[in-house]
Design a protein around this motif. Structure first.
Motif, PDB file in Angstrom:
ATOM      1  N   ASN A   2     -13.963   5.220 -31.831  1.00 57.37           N
ATOM      2  CA  ASN A   2     -13.293   5.792 -30.663  1.00 57.37           C
ATOM      3  C   ASN A   2     -12.763   4.671 -29.774  1.00 57.37           C
ATOM      4  N   TYR A   3     -11.469   4.687 -29.519  1.00 56.07           N
ATOM      5  CA  TYR A   3     -10.856   3.594 -28.767  1.00 56.07           C
ATOM      6  C   TYR A   3     -11.315   3.556 -27.317  1.00 56.07           C
ATOM      7  N   LYS A   4     -11.674   4.703 -26.753  1.00 58.68           N
ATOM      8  CA  LYS A   4     -12.125   4.720 -25.360  1.00 58.68           C
ATOM      9  C   LYS A   4     -13.436   3.950 -25.208  1.00 58.68           C
ATOM     10  N   GLU A   5     -14.295   4.044 -26.197  1.00 56.63           N
ATOM     11  CA  GLU A   5     -15.540   3.289 -26.176  1.00 56.63           C
ATOM     12  C   GLU A   5     -15.256   1.797 -26.269  1.00 56.63           C
ATOM     13  N   LEU A   6     -14.299   1.418 -27.104  1.00 56.90           N
ATOM     14  CA  LEU A   6     -13.905   0.006 -27.222  1.00 56.90           C
ATOM     15  C   LEU A   6     -13.413  -0.518 -25.873  1.00 56.90           C
ATOM     16  N   LEU A   7     -12.513   0.212 -25.239  1.00 56.12           N
ATOM     17  CA  LEU A   7     -11.959  -0.245 -23.964  1.00 56.12           C
ATOM     18  C   LEU A   7     -13.044  -0.389 -22.912  1.00 56.12           C
ATOM     19  N   ALA A   8     -13.981   0.564 -22.879  1.00 52.46           N
ATOM     20  CA  ALA A   8     -15.026   0.538 -21.856  1.00 52.46           C
ATOM     21  C   ALA A   8     -16.023  -0.589 -22.082  1.00 52.46           C
ATOM     22  N   LYS A   9     -16.390  -0.838 -23.326  1.00 47.46           N
ATOM     23  CA  LYS A   9     -17.432  -1.832 -23.616  1.00 47.46           C
ATOM     24  C   LYS A   9     -16.899  -3.262 -23.685  1.00 47.46           C
ATOM     25  N   GLU A  10     -15.720  -3.437 -24.295  1.00 45.01           N
ATOM     26  CA  GLU A  10     -15.229  -4.792 -24.552  1.00 45.01           C
ATOM     27  C   GLU A  10     -14.293  -5.324 -23.480  1.00 45.01           C
ATOM     28  N   LYS A  11     -13.651  -4.413 -22.743  1.00 41.79           N
ATOM     29  CA  LYS A  11     -12.735  -4.795 -21.666  1.00 41.79           C
ATOM     30  C   LYS A  11     -11.733  -5.878 -22.108  1.00 41.79           C
ATOM     31  N   PRO A  12     -10.946  -5.613 -23.147  1.00 45.68           N
ATOM     32  CA  PRO A  12      -9.967  -6.610 -23.623  1.00 45.68           C
ATOM     33  C   PRO A  12      -8.870  -6.857 -22.600  1.00 45.68           C
ATOM     34  N   GLU A  13      -8.360  -8.072 -22.617  1.00 42.83           N
ATOM     35  CA  GLU A  13      -7.231  -8.425 -21.752  1.00 42.83           C
ATOM     36  C   GLU A  13      -5.899  -7.982 -22.358  1.00 42.83           C
ATOM     37  N   PHE A  14      -5.850  -7.970 -23.696  1.00 40.48           N
ATOM     38  CA  PHE A  14      -4.641  -7.620 -24.423  1.00 40.48           C
ATOM     39  C   PHE A  14      -5.008  -6.597 -25.495  1.00 40.48           C
TER      40      PHE A  14
END
Length: 455
Positions: free
Chosen positions: A95-107
């Protein structure tokens, strides 16, 4: 015949000035203070290809990969570990939302199917990331307006994967032919695709394999009966997930002509077509289509057929810009200026390949070698825009105009060739409530369609 090849081209001051004028020189992102934190959503063929081009030109740490297919995701993780400097397998997410929340990528790079582009891009922007979004940016016009609004609201740089603007031989052709006025008055352009790329068949409905989250892959789109993995070309053959050949291929060439001629929104669009030949399979996208994008004293005419011969075998997916003094033809493989009149020499512009500089290109599975240099320059331009707080060469607004114009062509075709005049200020088709209703596709519950004023 005059010819611009890479060796001579890079020796000349004109060539250097050409690249410099497009912001493509003097950019080195390999010597940063530390790696940039990057995530990829959609780890199929082109998502990985985009990521590998970025790794080639910048110091990158891939902090997350996301895909609803566990097999593709794991293979991507293993492959990324061999390509990035740290040698690490990135964290893997369904799930991409979990990735965004946990990893907080700049790009964030988005290589998902088209029907997911809007939600993923907007969520990535809200999470604080700059976004590289594959074309077309959306499956409907209002999605595109919402992505544009989000990019401006959150002050992030969104580069769209319309990388013809970063294709060296086309940059040179624009500078040497269009900008120098060799065509004279320009009043017609033709763009086309005659590739036999429309997947068609009748695979049976079957159980969804346990490694694939089909419901999540489908997301806001209608849930079709599962008839095999949709990866590669199968999903593109259905209008549920995209906009057919026009949405996939016209967007590139229309965007190129718009860039070369400094064109904005068409004043009106008409299109006709349908499934005229390839009727035997499940595919529901057109196999034959013509669209006219009208500008003052200039028409840009699109045609595709997924059957039969191309009109010009030298340019099966291409543009031709016609002026009173000649025409400029261009594709991903080459470009040429053909002057009008006897005894005048053509000017050829060669494809740039960088196999010696990037030998890993040669062994990369399914790589488009002809597009790799353009994508690298596109990535550099994106990073440069972030660093200097400028708009990238394929800014989201330009990508939206090109994408939406193709979608509007499909709306015209669906309405029997009706004239479509879109007003981006009111976000309506002027004087046409029926067409206006088609600017926004219904979403499958519980997904909610993004709105430009509510991002």
């Amino acid at each position: 015949m005059n010819q611009f090849n890479r060796r001579d081209f890079l020796k000349g001051s004109t060539a250097l000035a050409t690249l410099a004028s497009f912001g493509l020189l003097g950019m080195d992102f390999k010597d940063q203070a530390g790696p940039i934190r990057v995530a990829l959503i959609g780890t199929g063929w082109y998502g990985k290809s985009d990521l590998f081009r970025l790794i080639q030109v910048a110091d990158v740490e891939v902090v997350g990969l996301c895909d609803p297919d566990k097999n593709i995701l794991k293979a991507a993780g293993d492959l990324v570990a061999t390509r990035q400097k740290s040698g690490k397998i990135p964290p893997l997410y369904e799930n991409y939302k979990e990735l965004l929340a946990k990893e907080k990528p700049e790009f964030v790079l988005i290589g998902s199917p088209d029907h997911w582009h809007a939600l993923m891009a907007i969520d990535a922007l809200k999470a604080g990331a700059h976004v590289y979004l594959q074309k077309p940016i959306s499956v409907d016009v209002i999605e595109g307006e919402a992505i544009l609004a989000a990019a401006r609201k959150y002050k992030k740089k969104v580069q769209i994967g319309t990388q013809r603007k970063s294709t060296p031989h086309l940059i040179t052709a624009k500078k040497e032919v269009i900008d120098k006025g060799l065509l004279g008055k320009i009043s017609h352009a033709e763009i086309c695709c005659y590739f036999h790329m429309r997947a068609n068949g009748n695979p049976p409905v079957e159980p969804v394999p346990d490694f694939f989250n089909y419901d999540l892959w489908t997301g806001p789109a209608p849930l079709r009966p599962y008839d095999g993995l949709p990866h590669i070309r199968w999903w593109r053959t259905f209008i549920e997930y995209g906009n057919g050949i026009t949405g996939d291929m016209c967007v590139h060439m229309l965007d190129t002509v718009r860039w070369m001629l400094k064109l904005g929104w068409p004043t009106q669009i008409t299109s006709t077509g349908g499934i005229f030949v390839q009727k035997e399979g499940k595919s529901n996208i057109s196999d034959t289509q013509t669209a006219i994008f009208e500008y003052p004293e200039l028409n840009v005419v699109w045609q595709h057929r997924t059957w039969g011969n191309p009109v010009d075998p030298e340019y099966p997916w291409a543009f031709k810009i016609f002026g009173e003094k000649g025409y400029l033809a261009g594709s991903t493989m080459k470009a040429e200026f053909v002057p009008y009149g006897e005894g005048k020499e053509k000017i050829m512009f060669d494809l740039v390949l960088e196999k010696e500089q990037y030998p890993e290109d040669v062994t990369e599975e399914r790589i488009e070698l002809n597009a790799a240099p353009a994508t690298r320059l596109h990535m550099k331009d994106w990073l440069n825009a972030v660093e200097k707080d400028t708009l990238p060469i394929a800014d989201v607004e330009e990508g939206h105009i090109s994408t939406a114009s193709c979608i509007l062509a499909n709306i015209s075709m669906d309405l029997g060739g009706r004239v479509i005049k879109y007003d981006p200020k009111t976000r309506t088709v002027i004087g046409d409530p029926e067409a206006t209703a088609k600017l926004r596709r219904p979403y499958r519950a519980p997904y909610v369609h993004p709105e430009p004023d509510k991002v």
